[in-house]
Write an enzyme that holds these catalytic residues in place. Sequence first.
Site, mmCIF file in Angstrom:
data_model
loop_
_atom_site.group_PDB
_atom_site.id
_atom_site.type_symbol
_atom_site.label_atom_id
_atom_site.label_comp_id
_atom_site.label_asym_id
_atom_site.label_seq_id
_atom_site.Cartn_x
_atom_site.Cartn_y
_atom_site.Cartn_z
ATOM 1 C CG ASP A 43 -2.000 -0.926 1.298
ATOM 2 O OD1 ASP A 43 -2.030 -1.567 0.139
ATOM 3 O OD2 ASP A 43 -2.770 -1.072 2.037
ATOM 4 C CE1 TYR A 46 -2.616 1.762 -6.837
ATOM 5 C CE2 TYR A 46 -3.389 3.120 -5.294
ATOM 6 C CZ TYR A 46 -3.471 2.694 -6.330
ATOM 7 O OH TYR A 46 -4.526 3.007 -7.244
ATOM 8 C CG ASP A 47 -0.862 5.146 -0.190
ATOM 9 O OD1 ASP A 47 -1.649 4.958 -0.936
ATOM 10 O OD2 ASP A 47 -0.846 4.681 0.872
ATOM 11 C CG LEU A 93 -31.497 -12.010 -18.508
ATOM 12 C CD1 LEU A 93 -30.405 -12.528 -17.758
ATOM 13 C CD2 LEU A 93 -31.117 -12.713 -20.031
ATOM 14 C CE LYS A 128 -30.977 -12.097 -13.182
ATOM 15 N NZ LYS A 128 -31.232 -11.103 -12.459
ATOM 16 N NE ARG A 149 -31.738 -3.682 -18.264
ATOM 17 C CZ ARG A 149 -33.039 -4.018 -18.073
ATOM 18 N NH1 ARG A 149 -33.627 -3.209 -16.973
ATOM 19 N NH2 ARG A 149 -33.774 -4.507 -18.756
ATOM 20 C CD GLU A 194 -26.144 -6.543 -12.071
ATOM 21 O OE1 GLU A 194 -26.220 -6.274 -13.273
ATOM 22 O OE2 GLU A 194 -27.121 -6.481 -11.487
HETATM 23 S S1 IVH Z 1 -26.767 -10.909 -19.369
HETATM 24 C C1 IVH Z 1 -29.553 -10.008 -22.735
HETATM 25 N N1 IVH Z 1 -25.279 -11.767 -17.423
HETATM 26 O O1 IVH Z 1 -29.942 -9.456 -14.626
HETATM 27 C C2 IVH Z 1 -28.530 -10.438 -21.598
HETATM 28 N N2 IVH Z 1 -27.168 -10.278 -16.963
HETATM 29 O O2 IVH Z 1 -32.520 -9.340 -16.247
HETATM 30 C C3 IVH Z 1 -28.748 -9.387 -20.457
HETATM 31 N N3 IVH Z 1 -27.424 -9.590 -14.568
HETATM 32 O O3 IVH Z 1 -30.327 -6.239 -16.082
HETATM 33 C C4 IVH Z 1 -27.972 -9.516 -19.418
HETATM 34 N N4 IVH Z 1 -25.730 -10.810 -13.852
HETATM 35 O O4 IVH Z 1 -28.227 -6.528 -14.548
HETATM 36 C C5 IVH Z 1 -26.441 -10.928 -17.736
HETATM 37 N N5 IVH Z 1 -24.133 -12.644 -15.522
HETATM 38 C C6 IVH Z 1 -25.050 -11.951 -16.095
HETATM 39 C C7 IVH Z 1 -25.848 -11.220 -15.125
HETATM 40 C C8 IVH Z 1 -26.693 -10.329 -15.702
HETATM 41 C C9 IVH Z 1 -26.737 -10.012 -13.381
HETATM 42 C C10 IVH Z 1 -28.474 -8.684 -14.604
HETATM 43 C C11 IVH Z 1 -28.452 -7.619 -15.378
HETATM 44 C C12 IVH Z 1 -29.728 -7.552 -16.255
HETATM 45 C C13 IVH Z 1 -30.414 -8.398 -15.351
HETATM 46 C C14 IVH Z 1 -31.158 -9.207 -16.636
#
Ligand code: IVH
Length: 692
Positions: A43, A46-47, A93, A128, A149, A194
């Site tokens: 650290d 880096y600083d 999705l 996800k 988004r 994300e």
């Molecule tokens: S793919 C068309 N991959 O889920 C493909 N989405 O309902 C769209 N999300 O708004 C996204 N992890 O915020 C994708 N590994 C992942 C994800 C992911 C989280 C969220 C994303 C999106 C929502 C879709």
Amino acid sequence: MSTGSLFEGGIPNEIASEIEDIRKRINRANFLYYVKDQPEISDAEYDRLMRRLQDLENEYPEAVTPDSPTQRVGAIPQTEFAPYQHAVPMLSLANAFDADELQAFDERCKRFLGMDRETPIEYVCELKFDGLACSLTYRGGILVAGATRGDGFQGENITENLRTIKAIPLNLHHSRRESPDAKAVPPVVEVRGEVILEHDEFRRINEEREINGEPTFANPRNAAAGSVRQLDSRITARRNLTMFCYGVGAYDGVDFDTHYEILCALGDWGFKVNPNIKVAGNIDEVVAYMNEWETKKESLPYDIDGMVVKVNSLDLQTRLGSVSRSPRWAIAYKYPAHQATTVIKEIRVQVGRTGALTPVAIMEPVEVSGVTVSRATLHNEDEVHRKDVRVSDTVVIQRAGEVIPEVVEVVKEKRVGDPEEFTMPDKCPVCGADVERAEGEAVARCVGIACPAQIRGRMIHFTSRNAMDIDGVGPALLDQFIDNGLIHDPADLYSLTIDQIIPLERMAKKSAENAINAIEVSKNANLSRLIYALGIRHVGERTAASLAQHFGSIEAVRNASEEELAEVQDIGPVVARSVAKFFDQEETTEVLRKLKEAGIDPTEEARRETEEFAGKTIVFTGAMEKLTREKAQELVFKLGANPSSSVSKNTDLVVAGDKAGSKLEKAISLGVKVISEDEFLEMVKQAGVEID
Ligand code: IVH
């Protein structure tokens, strides 16, 4: 990248290459620390690099580029975010909730593509993440725009905020190529992912908010969303957000055949791509992976709310296309929610360290995905009313990730009769003192100074690691001290004797000795720690350090008026009032007296505002005879000046020692005042400091 185009305008070559070299080293350090989780430099190093770069950029402002690591600190607050139109919509999705629905998804894909049922489709499975979807646009490898988004077509331009997230590369050219066949960075690419907050950071932010009397965030997702959408990006910069990237939007000048190739390229270009990715040869392998992660996900340091399954071939993806606003080629698999229904037995009001009253639902114990839950937070009075939670109600509760269980909603159909609405007590349930709720605040507080609940909270804070760091005296032992009447305030810790501790439950002689030793060692804590440990409302670690630096002793802080407090750097009127009020209380005087008696009265050499030095930017160059450069810098800092290592038009004074070189030349050419070491020492003497 060539330096020629970057540094036109008379920046010496060796400086230009030093700047470029430092930037590369910092970018690499960021990548290893924030993306790969494998830090290589300390650290301190880096600083040091950051400070040097900052100095050079101060000296040569024309060298500052938008992708310089110094540009992550946060920009001037905005009044609103500009709308941002997505070139390619950010779709959402469709969901699947069990294995059958995943099989049905596979069959739909095959039917649409005219494939027979026996031919497998290859899928990519990903976590996800439960955060906020964002998009990052790079032109020529440089981050030029970042957006939320929004509704999928239009989001908000939050470039300045995303810039502060260190896992997001500002410059793709500097990232490390991980594989030999890595794709070159294309002229334009929009990367999607994300933004999330890890559990530790979520807890830290909530603790800090609690200290500052601000409402806490209910879960990491809300905290991430709130942090990303801050109009003041300096606040975003202080929340250690991170971002997992999982796809691309618009791009040009690069070809991919599969989604997996895209993920690999993102990793090669320096983005953080989650390692828990599986390329599954068919849908059965997908189902097996989902099952494997059902329990594994509990041990992740962040929240996920499911898995995403994507057709790997981009050709097949194109043929499948999308329906309404979701692609046909992907599906989100949602794990069964950690929800259950139970009955509220009681709404109990808890009192925290700052006196904050929190309503807590005490419920019939119920199992929520393997964990028995009998308490859930109701956050505050307004929340209880918003959800209209009453004793005897049947409620849906949920456990999201690591977070404390919460009441989602009341099952109104099951309400029996007309139970009484919840009201916040007007007296503290622990000590009976008045409860006050300031206008515009969500939190009601007990005003009682001797409230045992507050004492407990204050003691836990006082002994905690970043405060007095009294290892071995944890909450359980503190409870025993309090329950046995051994301590009433933090200062009482220092008069505890080993004979008082040994008879306590679960106490052996050895652990009693350890506790006493740890208490003894804590007497050496410095002034900032002590001020922080006192638990003054609105005074976090940084404010405590500012107070310590400015005043130099507890006594001086205590004697300062509200106006004087408000003059300290980083301290506004609200904090000043809170500090003044704290030191105005008799209880505080008593605690401070006892601490002093125990030998705890640390001092720090206070910074003074002297006529000679206050507010001046001073540069030392060349060799000095009487002082080292570090000593001289420390000295002028204490006298109110700001030492700097580089000369610019903002420099007020240059002290030139023996063999002063380019800095002296620059000072002369800019017309900055230059003095000798002797003249400097004379100034110091005028400011009231003798150097022998
Ligand atoms: S793919 C068309 N991959 O889920 C493909 N989405 O309902 C769209 N999300 O708004 C996204 N992890 O915020 C994708 N590994 C992942 C994800 C992911 C989280 C969220 C994303 C999106 C929502 C879709």
